[in-house]
Design a protein around this motif. Structure first.
Motif, mmCIF file in Angstrom:
data_model
loop_
_atom_site.group_PDB
_atom_site.id
_atom_site.type_symbol
_atom_site.label_atom_id
_atom_site.label_comp_id
_atom_site.label_asym_id
_atom_site.label_seq_id
_atom_site.Cartn_x
_atom_site.Cartn_y
_atom_site.Cartn_z
ATOM 1 N N VAL A 15 -7.672 -4.827 3.868
ATOM 2 C CA VAL A 15 -8.631 -5.305 2.814
ATOM 3 C C VAL A 15 -8.868 -4.146 1.863
ATOM 4 N N SER A 16 -9.391 -3.323 2.191
ATOM 5 C CA SER A 16 -9.909 -2.163 1.413
ATOM 6 C C SER A 16 -8.860 -1.443 0.684
ATOM 7 N N LYS A 17 -7.634 -1.535 1.154
ATOM 8 C CA LYS A 17 -6.528 -0.884 0.503
ATOM 9 C C LYS A 17 -5.918 -1.632 -0.713
ATOM 10 N N HIS A 18 -5.905 -2.901 -0.311
ATOM 11 C CA HIS A 18 -5.183 -3.958 -1.437
ATOM 12 C C HIS A 18 -6.513 -4.808 -2.234
ATOM 13 N N LYS A 19 -7.541 -4.473 -1.882
ATOM 14 C CA LYS A 19 -8.732 -4.865 -2.616
ATOM 15 C C LYS A 19 -8.598 -6.423 -3.053
ATOM 16 N N THR A 20 -8.219 -7.233 -2.045
ATOM 17 C CA THR A 20 -7.996 -8.693 -2.193
ATOM 18 C C THR A 20 -8.464 -9.239 -0.849
ATOM 19 N N SER A 21 -8.423 -10.537 -0.984
ATOM 20 C CA SER A 21 -8.707 -11.317 0.322
ATOM 21 C C SER A 21 -7.690 -11.388 1.295
#
Length: 202
Positions: A15-21
């Motif tokens: 989640v932190s890497k892709h910065k999405t849900s």
């Protein structure tokens, strides 16, 4: 950086890497050939996932988190799968008869069970392999008040120390000895004696 040692932490990392849900991450994974749903990812993340994660799910989590698949499999407590076994079969394997194919599949199932530790239920206790001492005992009868005293001609088996503590009866008392008369022979003798008494009276 804190070492990642659980699947929820790997998903948090993704989640932190892709910065999405999580929902959007599942779409990204599917577009890149990984079969995983947002529901599965959410349940694993919050600890409500009751099933064993599949290899495809673990591979998707590893890819989303940007880590080696070995970390995801280790976090799930599963061995890392090797290359597809079908790729290692010799030429001509696809031409085997249905009977031969079944034999190969059955053998693979046995090996999978063995390596997974599922053979523990089929492994007998080493103590059970110890030969047990059997000793024959003479028939016993019930001599309690009001009970018939006819002998019980059943066979009783005793094992181990219990058998060693009971002496072997004389051969003539054993049911298999030729001197022991069966119930039928005893009745025949009793009937013959009665018939002789009756004939002697006349």
């Amino acid at each position: 950086m804190k070492p990642t040692n659980s699947l929820p932490e790997l998903i948090d990392l993704a989640v932190s890497k892709h910065k999405t849900s999580v929902r959007q991450m599942s779409f990204v994974a599917q577009k890149n050939g990984y079969r995983v749903t947002a529901t599965t990812l959410n349940q694993i993340r919050n600890g409500s996932y009751k099933s064993k994660p599949s290899q495809e799910t673990l591979a998707a989590i590893a890819w989303l988190a940007g880590v080696d698949e070995t970390l995801a499999f280790a976090a799930a407590g599963q061995p890392v799968p090797g290359p597809p076994l079908a790729d290692e079969l010799p030429p001509g394997a696809d031409n085997l008869s249905p009977k031969s194919r079944k034999a190969v599949v059955d053998m693979v199932r046995v090996l999978v069970d063995l390596e997974a530790g599922n053979n523990e239920q089929r492994t007998s206790d080493p103590e059970d392999a110890t030969p047990r001492t059997l000793r024959a005992v003479a028939p016993t009868s019930d001599t309690r008040p009001g009970q018939k005293t006819e002998p019980d001609h059943g066979i009783t088996e005793l094992h181990g120390d219990e058998a060693r503590n009971i002496p072997v009866p004389p051969r003539e008392q054993l049911a298999a000895h030729p001197k022991v008369k069966t119930r039928s022979e005893q009745l025949d003798e009793e009937t013959g004696e009665r018939d002789g008494d009756i004939e002697g009276r006349f």
